[in-house]
Scaffold this motif. Structure first.
Motif, PDB file in Angstrom:
ATOM      1  N   SER A 107      23.289  85.310  21.035  1.00 36.33           N
ATOM      2  CA  SER A 107      24.569  84.820  20.532  1.00 36.33           C
ATOM      3  C   SER A 107      25.735  85.439  21.303  1.00 36.33           C
ATOM      4  O   SER A 107      26.683  84.742  21.674  1.00 36.33           O
ATOM      5  CB  SER A 107      24.697  85.128  19.034  1.00 36.33           C
TER       6      SER A 107
ATOM      7  N   SER B   7      26.213  76.879  20.338  1.00 34.75           N
ATOM      8  CA  SER B   7      24.995  77.679  20.460  1.00 34.75           C
ATOM      9  C   SER B   7      25.181  79.041  19.811  1.00 34.75           C
ATOM     10  O   SER B   7      24.336  79.499  19.048  1.00 34.75           O
ATOM     11  CB  SER B   7      24.623  77.851  21.935  1.00 34.75           C
ATOM     12  N   SER B   8      26.303  79.665  20.088  1.00 37.46           N
ATOM     13  CA  SER B   8      26.595  80.975  19.506  1.00 37.46           C
ATOM     14  C   SER B   8      26.682  80.885  17.986  1.00 37.46           C
ATOM     15  O   SER B   8      26.121  81.707  17.261  1.00 37.46           O
ATOM     16  CB  SER B   8      27.911  81.520  20.083  1.00 37.46           C
TER      17      SER B   8
ATOM     18  N   ALA C  68      25.913  83.823  24.706  1.00 39.71           N
ATOM     19  CA  ALA C  68      26.468  82.469  24.596  1.00 39.71           C
ATOM     20  C   ALA C  68      27.978  82.521  24.417  1.00 39.71           C
ATOM     21  O   ALA C  68      28.713  81.715  24.996  1.00 39.71           O
ATOM     22  CB  ALA C  68      25.820  81.718  23.436  1.00 39.71           C
TER      23      ALA C  68
ATOM     24  N   ASN D 159      25.325  78.589  16.005  1.00 41.98           N
ATOM     25  CA  ASN D 159      24.002  78.288  15.448  1.00 41.98           C
ATOM     26  C   ASN D 159      23.135  79.539  15.386  1.00 41.98           C
ATOM     27  O   ASN D 159      22.425  79.759  14.409  1.00 41.98           O
ATOM     28  CB  ASN D 159      23.298  77.206  16.266  1.00 41.98           C
TER      29      ASN D 159
ATOM     30  N   HIS E  76      20.477  84.904  28.455  1.00 43.32           N
ATOM     31  CA  HIS E  76      20.434  84.124  27.217  1.00 43.32           C
ATOM     32  C   HIS E  76      19.015  83.627  26.965  1.00 43.32           C
ATOM     33  O   HIS E  76      18.469  83.768  25.860  1.00 43.32           O
ATOM     34  CB  HIS E  76      21.417  82.949  27.312  1.00 43.32           C
TER      35      HIS E  76
ATOM     36  N   TRP F 157      28.344  75.904  24.375  1.00 37.77           N
ATOM     37  CA  TRP F 157      28.024  77.321  24.231  1.00 37.77           C
ATOM     38  C   TRP F 157      28.632  77.906  22.958  1.00 37.77           C
ATOM     39  O   TRP F 157      28.044  78.787  22.331  1.00 37.77           O
ATOM     40  CB  TRP F 157      28.447  78.096  25.475  1.00 37.77           C
TER      41      TRP F 157
END
Length: 74
Positions: A34, A58-59, A37, A61, A10, A55
């Motif tokens: 992505s 995060s993915s 994540a 975003n 990542h 997570w």
């Protein structure tokens, strides 16, 4: 799943995206980050880890950044 390896992948993807020379390369590296994540989130969700939510965000975003960079939804 080797989480340390996934965290490493990542981070590498994010660093590669940051250093990318083209929009396409940046987008590909962000997509890889992505996907990683998402895998981490799924694994952590399956074990009941509280960090799974971070997570997922995060993915999501990263997906939004990709869409913005490609001009999707504009």
């Amino acid at each position: 799943m080797d989480l340390n390896h996934q965290y490493f992948e990542h981070q590498l993807s994010l660093m590669r995206a940051s250093a990318a020379g083209t929009r396409l390369a940046k987008t590909r590296h962000l997509a890889a980050a992505s996907a990683t994540a998402y895998r981490i989130s799924n694994h952590q969700s399956g074990t009941g880890a509280d960090a799974a939510d971070g997570w997922v965000r995060s993915s999501q975003n990263l997906d939004l950044w990709i869409d913005r960079d490609l001009g999707i939804g504009s």
